[in-house]
Design a protein around this motif. Structure first.
Motif, PDB file in Angstrom:
ATOM      1  N   SER A   1       3.741   1.634   1.831  1.00 17.95           N
ATOM      2  CA  SER A   1       2.501   1.601   2.586  1.00 17.95           C
ATOM      3  C   SER A   1       2.803   1.149   4.016  1.00 17.95           C
ATOM      4  CB  SER A   1       1.482   0.680   1.906  1.00 17.95           C
ATOM      5  OG  SER A   1       0.199   0.826   2.477  1.00 17.95           O
TER       6      SER A   1
ATOM      7  N   HIS B   1      -2.798   0.087   5.911  1.00 17.24           N
ATOM      8  CA  HIS B   1      -3.260   0.343   4.549  1.00 17.24           C
ATOM      9  C   HIS B   1      -3.017  -0.869   3.647  1.00 17.24           C
ATOM     10  CE1 HIS B   1      -3.011   4.428   6.284  1.00 17.24           C
ATOM     11  NE2 HIS B   1      -4.042   4.658   5.491  1.00 17.24           N
ATOM     12  N   LYS B   2      -1.939  -0.863   2.892  1.00 16.62           N
ATOM     13  CA  LYS B   2      -1.705  -1.957   1.956  1.00 16.62           C
ATOM     14  C   LYS B   2      -0.370  -2.636   2.209  1.00 16.62           C
ATOM     15  CE  LYS B   2      -4.770  -0.411  -1.757  1.00 16.62           C
ATOM     16  NZ  LYS B   2      -5.470   0.669  -1.060  1.00 16.62           N
TER      17      LYS B   2
ATOM     18  N   ASN C   1      -7.944  -1.603   2.764  1.00 11.58           N
ATOM     19  CA  ASN C   1      -7.117  -1.206   3.901  1.00 11.58           C
ATOM     20  C   ASN C   1      -7.359  -2.217   5.019  1.00 11.58           C
ATOM     21  OD1 ASN C   1      -9.243  -0.104   5.887  1.00 11.58           O
ATOM     22  ND2 ASN C   1      -9.700   1.002   3.991  1.00 11.58           N
TER      23      ASN C   1
ATOM     24  N   ASN D   1      -8.255   5.933   1.791  1.00 16.02           N
ATOM     25  CA  ASN D   1      -8.208   4.964   2.889  1.00 16.02           C
ATOM     26  C   ASN D   1      -7.745   5.645   4.174  1.00 16.02           C
ATOM     27  OD1 ASN D   1      -8.692   2.186   1.476  1.00 16.02           O
ATOM     28  ND2 ASN D   1      -7.195   3.241   0.173  1.00 16.02           N
TER      29      ASN D   1
END
Length: 595
Positions: free
Chosen positions: A374, A378-379, A420, A255
């Motif tokens: 993260s 991203h997450k 993402n 990602n």
């Protein structure tokens, strides 16, 4: 930085632009390609860019292929995948057969023109090596699926009837030729390039091909496995010396908007908004992805102490009935959190674009965790769909979606490795890069090849498995002192089981698993297992979920027990039209012949 785009049409334009501007002086197009294309180093480079289109990158096929294995499941529909439910039908034609041959022909055209070009000896060896690499790649794709086929190591035309309408080439000859092409390329290709096929990329393919062919030969009793396992192990060992480091963050490997210079990335497919994009992230953020992990897939992830959920003191749920999703995810390999979303619950605002914490503090545990490992690109938690609408909770079942039809799952273990938030507000136009060859794969290839050669020791474990475990914050494997997995396949050595576990975790969702269980000759066993999801009380979900055995409480079971994987499914069926055209081409055993 050179980017791997969809370049074939660009190449043609560039090649034609180099010709005489006077239309009347131009050679006919069918004569133009060879006399004027294959001259200088730059000409060869331009022509070869078209070869890179063979790499799927973020194409859907590799991830969809995971549905045929045991660790993932298609989270939509009313029946399981054809390979597990004995519903495969012999195709009349198939791109998996014809497309490699079209690309092999393009490679062989180039190879046949090298000696008559203006290239010096070094240039001839280099571009021959590039051609050999891609020819080996295409033949390898055919080998994976069909086993035997007509091998083409020279340019053929309509007069070569004995070849075009000849019998299949024996597997021994095919695999030896593939390895020969790759070994020549390894010795003669330019050592380094800027995101192109270079010596390291050739070695990565040797690592992959040698492991596949060596283990297929061993477990399918074909013999001569050592030749290929040795090639794989030697290539992998050399790569660990030239590329000793991994990128520290597993999630960013998949990602990132630019993988240039990222440690452990040997070749990547670059995407750029407005030029070449993909749809993988949107599939994670709408209702179309349909990719789930199974319980078997989720259970592959160890606890941080290096033990399984059945033996670890760190696992806080009941391993046989883990109803508490929060406890199930606690103290696990961090790669689990990047591959399937851990549980949470929030209260979205009226416009669903912002949120508040749920009054029960337990629901913020993994919000805090994900925001610590993260970030917002991203997450970061909570997660949202492609429009930015906040998801209320995980797990989020398709059949009990609470008014949110996006980001749903059959099993409760939704796959979101490529999720993402770079692209929020944009659907089906993602521009994150894809790692084609990376050291994470090389390390699991090396570990397995060394074990199969009888050479896997603690030093090898530290060089391979333990490097990957460390990235997931998991304790190292001590091959002389570890707790056995009580669910281990009794036919598989306990150390090999841990190597295969690491492979499953590291490569989850990348398109390897189905081919892995085929080469191990385990597809007929693992493919016959019931694909299960989370453990739930159905009353908590409006009694909407299919539970194993029809129980009120238990593991989600979308389709029950499959009928199994027949022996002849190990090789794909040759398309019927090809058999009809060539009476010397014999169908793979067990499949229907042409009528």
């Amino acid at each position: 930085m050179k980017k791997i785009y969809s370049v074939l049409s660009v190449c043609i334009v560039l090649l034609l632009a180099g010709c005489n501007d006077d239309f009347l002086d131009k050679a006919p197009l069918d004569q133009l390609s060879e006399p004027t294309t294959f001259t200088t180093d730059a000409n060869f480079e331009t022509y070869c860019w078209g070869f890179y289109n063979t790499f799927p990158g973020f194409g859907l096929t590799p991830t969809n292929n995971e549905w045929n294995g045991d660790l993932m499941l298609k989270g939509a529909g009313s029946i399981g995948q054809p390979y597990l439910w004995q519903n495969v039908v012999e195709p009349n034609n198939a791109g998996s057969w014809t497309d490699p041959y079209a690309r092999i022909r393009r490679v062989n055209i180039m190879l046949s023109n090298i000696e008559s070009s203006q290239l010096d000896e070094e240039g001839q060896k280099h571009w021959r090596s590039v051609g050999y690499f891609f020819r080996a790649w295409e033949h390898f794709q055919l080998l994976i699926k069909y086993g035997e086929f007509i091998y083409l190591d020279e340019l053929v035309n309509e007069k070569d009837l004995d070849i075009l309408y000849g019998p299949k080439t024996p597997r021994d000859e095919i695999s030896a030729n593939i390895l020969s092409d790759l070994k020549y390329a390894e010795a003669n290709i330019r050592t380094e390039g800027d995101n192109v096929v270079d010596q390291s990329v050739v070695r990565a393919l040797i690592s992959r091909f040698g492991l596949f062919e060596g283990t297929w030969r061993k477990y399918h009793s074909l013999g001569d496995e050592t030749t290929y396992l040795r090639a794989s192990a030697d290539a992998g060992t050399t790569l660990t010396q030239s590329h000793p480091d991994l990128h520290a963050n597993y999630d960013q490997v998949f990602n990132s908007t630019d993988l240039d210079g990222t440690e452990g990335i040997l070749l990547y497919k670059a995407y750029e908004f407005g030029i070449m994009t993909h749809t993988h992230t949107s599939r994670h953020r709408n209702s179309a992805g349909n990719w789930d992990l199974t319980r078997r897939g989720a259970n592959k992830f160890l606890c941080k102490d290096g033990e399984t959920i059945w033996t670890s003191a760190q696992f806080e749920a009941d391993p046989n009935a883990p109803e508490d999703a929060y406890a199930e995810f606690r103290n696990r390999d961090e790669r689990l959190y990047y591959i399937t979303p851990p549980p949470f619950k929030v209260i979205p605002s009226s416009d669903k674009l912002s949120w508040d914490y749920d009054p029960d503090p337990k629901h913020r545990e993994y919000i805090d965790l994900m925001n610590s490992i993260s970030d917002a690109d991203h997450k970061g938690y909570p997660i949202s769909n492609w429009k930015g609408l906040i998801l209320k909770q995980e797990p989020h079942f398709r059949k009990r979606n609470k008014g949110q039809g996006f980001m749903v799952s059959y099993t409760g273990y939704r796959f979101h490795k490529y999720y993402n938030e770079f692209h929020t507000g944009i659907q089906n136009q993602e521009y994150t890069d894809f790692p084609i060859f990376r050291m994470g794969e090389v390390l699991v290839n090396l570990a397995e090849a060394k074990f199969e050669l009888g050479e896997f020791d603690q030093a090898t474990a530290d060089l391979t498995v333990n490097k990957l475990r460390a990235r997931g914050k998991v304790a190292a494997l001590d091959i002389n002192n570890f707790v056995d997995d009580p669910t281990r396949d009794a036919d598989v050595d306990r150390v090999l089981w841990e190597i295969r576990r690491e492979r499953a975790v590291e490569l989850m969702g990348e398109g390897f698993r189905f081919d892995d269980i085929r080469r191990w000759r385990k597809a007929h066993e693992y493919g016959a297992l019931e694909k299960l999801g989370r453990y739930v009380k159905n009353s908590n979900y409006g009694n909407k979920l299919p539970i194993q055995g029809g129980a009120a409480e238990g593991f989600v079971s979308p389709w029950g027990v499959p009928p199994g994987f027949p022996e002849h499914y190990y090789l794909y069926p040759i398309p019927l039209e090809e058999l009809a055209l060539n009476e010397n081409l014999v169908q793979n055993t067990g499949w229907k012949e042409a009528e």
